[in-house]
Design a protein around this motif. Structure first.
Motif, PDB file in Angstrom:
ATOM      1  N   GLN A 183       0.747   4.320  -2.533  1.00 54.88           N
ATOM      2  CA  GLN A 183       0.639   5.705  -2.059  1.00 54.88           C
ATOM      3  C   GLN A 183       1.673   6.601  -2.726  1.00 54.88           C
ATOM      4  O   GLN A 183       1.355   7.711  -3.175  1.00 54.88           O
ATOM      5  CB  GLN A 183       0.823   5.755  -0.539  1.00 54.88           C
ATOM      6  CG  GLN A 183      -0.414   5.391   0.259  1.00 54.88           C
ATOM      7  CD  GLN A 183      -0.185   5.564   1.748  1.00 54.88           C
ATOM      8  OE1 GLN A 183       0.554   4.793   2.361  1.00 54.88           O
ATOM      9  NE2 GLN A 183      -0.810   6.560   2.338  1.00 54.88           N
TER      10      GLN A 183
ATOM     11  N   TYR B  32       0.818  -1.211   0.000  1.00 55.10           N
ATOM     12  CA  TYR B  32       0.000   0.000   0.000  1.00 55.10           C
ATOM     13  C   TYR B  32       0.856   1.266   0.000  1.00 55.10           C
ATOM     14  O   TYR B  32       0.485   2.275  -0.611  1.00 55.10           O
ATOM     15  CB  TYR B  32      -0.954   0.004   1.194  1.00 55.10           C
ATOM     16  CG  TYR B  32      -2.140  -0.924   1.029  1.00 55.10           C
ATOM     17  CD1 TYR B  32      -2.755  -1.087  -0.207  1.00 55.10           C
ATOM     18  CD2 TYR B  32      -2.648  -1.640   2.106  1.00 55.10           C
ATOM     19  CE1 TYR B  32      -3.840  -1.938  -0.365  1.00 55.10           C
ATOM     20  CE2 TYR B  32      -3.734  -2.491   1.960  1.00 55.10           C
ATOM     21  CZ  TYR B  32      -4.322  -2.639   0.729  1.00 55.10           C
ATOM     22  OH  TYR B  32      -5.396  -3.482   0.575  1.00 55.10           O
TER      23      TYR B  32
ATOM     24  N   GLY C 293      -8.947   6.400   8.242  1.00 56.96           N
ATOM     25  CA  GLY C 293      -8.221   6.925   7.092  1.00 56.96           C
ATOM     26  C   GLY C 293      -8.544   8.387   6.828  1.00 56.96           C
ATOM     27  O   GLY C 293      -7.645   9.200   6.575  1.00 56.96           O
TER      28      GLY C 293
ATOM     29  N   GLN D 284      -1.933  11.107  11.682  1.00 54.77           N
ATOM     30  CA  GLN D 284      -2.053   9.677  11.943  1.00 54.77           C
ATOM     31  C   GLN D 284      -2.096   9.383  13.440  1.00 54.77           C
ATOM     32  O   GLN D 284      -2.855   8.516  13.884  1.00 54.77           O
ATOM     33  CB  GLN D 284      -0.897   8.928  11.283  1.00 54.77           C
ATOM     34  CG  GLN D 284      -1.041   8.781   9.779  1.00 54.77           C
ATOM     35  CD  GLN D 284      -0.063   7.787   9.209  1.00 54.77           C
ATOM     36  OE1 GLN D 284       1.042   7.645   9.712  1.00 54.77           O
ATOM     37  NE2 GLN D 284      -0.453   7.095   8.160  1.00 54.77           N
TER      38      GLN D 284
ATOM     39  N   ALA E  86      -6.945  10.530   9.481  1.00 54.66           N
ATOM     40  CA  ALA E  86      -5.503  10.677   9.263  1.00 54.66           C
ATOM     41  C   ALA E  86      -5.212  11.766   8.236  1.00 54.66           C
ATOM     42  O   ALA E  86      -4.190  12.458   8.323  1.00 54.66           O
ATOM     43  CB  ALA E  86      -4.907   9.352   8.808  1.00 54.66           C
ATOM     44  N   ASP E  87      -6.113  11.932   7.263  1.00 58.29           N
ATOM     45  CA  ASP E  87      -5.933  12.984   6.254  1.00 58.29           C
ATOM     46  C   ASP E  87      -6.214  14.369   6.820  1.00 58.29           C
ATOM     47  O   ASP E  87      -5.517  15.339   6.504  1.00 58.29           O
ATOM     48  CB  ASP E  87      -6.864  12.738   5.063  1.00 58.29           C
ATOM     49  CG  ASP E  87      -6.476  11.503   4.264  1.00 58.29           C
ATOM     50  OD1 ASP E  87      -5.329  11.045   4.404  1.00 58.29           O
ATOM     51  OD2 ASP E  87      -7.330  10.996   3.521  1.00 58.29           O
TER      52      ASP E  87
ATOM     53  N   SER F 256      -4.334   8.589   2.981  1.00 54.14           N
ATOM     54  CA  SER F 256      -4.653   7.429   3.823  1.00 54.14           C
ATOM     55  C   SER F 256      -6.088   6.962   3.624  1.00 54.14           C
ATOM     56  O   SER F 256      -6.377   5.761   3.682  1.00 54.14           O
ATOM     57  CB  SER F 256      -4.424   7.779   5.297  1.00 54.14           C
ATOM     58  OG  SER F 256      -3.063   8.040   5.547  1.00 54.14           O
ATOM     59  N   SER F 257      -6.997   7.897   3.377  1.00 49.78           N
ATOM     60  CA  SER F 257      -8.400   7.523   3.184  1.00 49.78           C
ATOM     61  C   SER F 257      -8.576   6.657   1.943  1.00 49.78           C
ATOM     62  O   SER F 257      -9.403   5.733   1.928  1.00 49.78           O
ATOM     63  CB  SER F 257      -9.270   8.777   3.070  1.00 49.78           C
ATOM     64  OG  SER F 257      -8.797   9.627   2.033  1.00 49.78           O
TER      65      SER F 257
ATOM     66  N   LEU G  46      -3.545   0.036   7.343  1.00 53.91           N
ATOM     67  CA  LEU G  46      -2.730   1.226   7.621  1.00 53.91           C
ATOM     68  C   LEU G  46      -1.422   0.949   8.349  1.00 53.91           C
ATOM     69  O   LEU G  46      -0.612   1.864   8.516  1.00 53.91           O
ATOM     70  CB  LEU G  46      -3.560   2.234   8.433  1.00 53.91           C
ATOM     71  CG  LEU G  46      -4.840   2.741   7.753  1.00 53.91           C
ATOM     72  CD1 LEU G  46      -5.589   3.695   8.669  1.00 53.91           C
ATOM     73  CD2 LEU G  46      -4.527   3.418   6.427  1.00 53.91           C
TER      74      LEU G  46
ATOM     75  N   ASP H 198       1.937   2.094   6.529  1.00 53.16           N
ATOM     76  CA  ASP H 198       2.196   3.529   6.570  1.00 53.16           C
ATOM     77  C   ASP H 198       2.547   3.981   7.983  1.00 53.16           C
ATOM     78  O   ASP H 198       3.400   4.853   8.182  1.00 53.16           O
ATOM     79  CB  ASP H 198       0.969   4.290   6.054  1.00 53.16           C
ATOM     80  CG  ASP H 198       1.296   5.741   5.714  1.00 53.16           C
ATOM     81  OD1 ASP H 198       2.481   6.035   5.440  1.00 53.16           O
ATOM     82  OD2 ASP H 198       0.377   6.572   5.714  1.00 53.16           O
TER      83      ASP H 198
END
Length: 383
Positions: A29, A25, A349, A357, A352-353, A36-37, A225, A228
């Protein structure tokens, strides 16, 4: 190789595809500049596929036979691996994830039933635990293998899925030695499955479902997640470590179930929920302070908790539901359980945006801890 080892092998190979993309992932990214979403959304397409199968094709293994539905699931998984290996953008990854969910929905239900039906009557409870353990170990193996390949091999985003495609072809070959345990009774049809709540003790049922929801949410968060988190908050840019972390939660869940079998179901549920709350606290502290060893300890505790919660809630739902309503009530329980892989993960997610995080994990940990405590209160009178 006898029929039961064949089913176990096929089962493990199929579900490994669920977690194969997890260490990749961060690659997606970086390549496509995904927030993250978006990563959480890609992960969530897998449980959406499972729920589609559960809702529309849940009776297919009764109509077609277990072995045929397993073959159908393996074929869908092969299509998923092909899409993921050739992905040039988010759309193909999304299609692959949805196919993974459809494949998993077919294989998990049919292969699990096969393992139970192939076992002698006095070994069927053990066979049920074997099915759950195989599922968890397959999920863990997928993440670990993907982490190794991503760490050390070139073009891992293609090689991982090419290797899985080869394994799936081998699994399809193994199905030739698996006997059919259910005769074909009709043509499969897409029809909405009946969902229902039990007529009595609905609060207990909702508590049991909420407990499983909370446990699955932890697994979903880590599978979506953790790579990340490991890179950005725990300062470890290693796909192998990320894959091992995801593997750890599923492996400890699988192994712990053999210990949980020695505990009666209400006690296993109670202790499992307390361990879940503890693991959420440990993970939250580890992420906030950037402590990788503490993070891994929290994951291990969480895996033990997930094993106890899922095994006990599934057994208690079955025990507290009349035979005539068991299918519809079980479908409701599983739907709520798999929703735990979607709603909290996607919301985390997005947080986090918009926040960070660390703050997103804090909100997730507090929310799921409160959910677990509420579940324990609602289900305290479970039989």
């Amino acid at each position: 190789m006898g029929p039961t080892p064949r089913v176990v092998s096929v089962y493990a190979v199929a579900v490994a595809g669920v977690t194969l993309p997890s260490p990749l992932y961060v690659t997606y990214q970086d390549r496509w500049d995904l927030p993250s979403s978006a990563v959480a959304g890609l992960y969530a397409l897998y449980p959406v596929g499972v729920l589609l199968v559960l809702a529309l094709a849940g009776s297919w293994s009764d109509d077609l036979g277990r072995r045929r539905v397993v073959i159908l699931g393996l074929t869908a998984s092969l299509l998923s691996a092909t899409a993921m290996a050739g992905a040039t953008g988010v759309a193909m990854v999304a299609a692959g994830r949805l196919l993974t969910g459809i494949a998993s929905g077919c294989v998990v239900s049919a292969a699990g039933a096969l393992l139970v039906e192939l076992a002698p009557w006095d070994r069927r409870r053990h066979a049920s635990v074997t099915a759950t353990t195989t599922n968890q170990l397959g999920l863990g193996a997928g993440a670990l293998v993907s982490g190794v390949v991503t760490q050390f091999a070139p073009t891992p985003e293609r090689l991982v899925f090419a290797l899985h495609a080869v394994a799936l072809l081998g699994a399809l070959a193994l199905t030739t030695g698996i006997p059919e345990t259910v005769p074909r009774t009709g043509r499969p049809r897409l029809r909405l499955r009946r969902f229902a709540l039990p007529h009595q003790r609905r609060g207990v049922f909702l508590g049991l479902s909420l407990a499983a929801f909370s446990a699955f949410a932890l697994c979903g968060l880590l599978a979506a997640l953790a790579p990340d988190l490991v890179r950005s908050e725990l300062d470890t840019d290693s796909p192998l470590v990320a894959g091992a972390a995801i593997c750890l939660v599923f492996a400890t869940s699988a192994v712990s179930q053999y210990g949980w079998r020695r505990v009666n179901d209400p006690s296993a549920l109670r202790w499992g929920l307390w361990l879940l709350v503890a693991s959420l606290g440990i993970i939250n502290v580890a992420v906030a302070q950037g402590l990788l060893p503490v993070f891994l300890i929290g994951i291990a505790v969480g895996g033990v908790a997930v094993g106890g919660v899922f095994m006990s809630t599934a057994a208690l739902v079955q025990a507290s539901t009349p035979d005539l309503a068991r299918g519809a009530v079980s479908a409701t329980y599983l739907s709520i359980t798999f929703a735990g892989l979607i709603v909290p993960v996607v919301m985390t997610g997005f947080l986090a945006d918009t926040l960070s995080q660390v703050q997103a994990i804090e909100v997730f940990s507090i929310s799921m801890a409160l959910s677990a405590l509420l579940a324990g209160r609602l289900s305290r009178t479970a039989p």
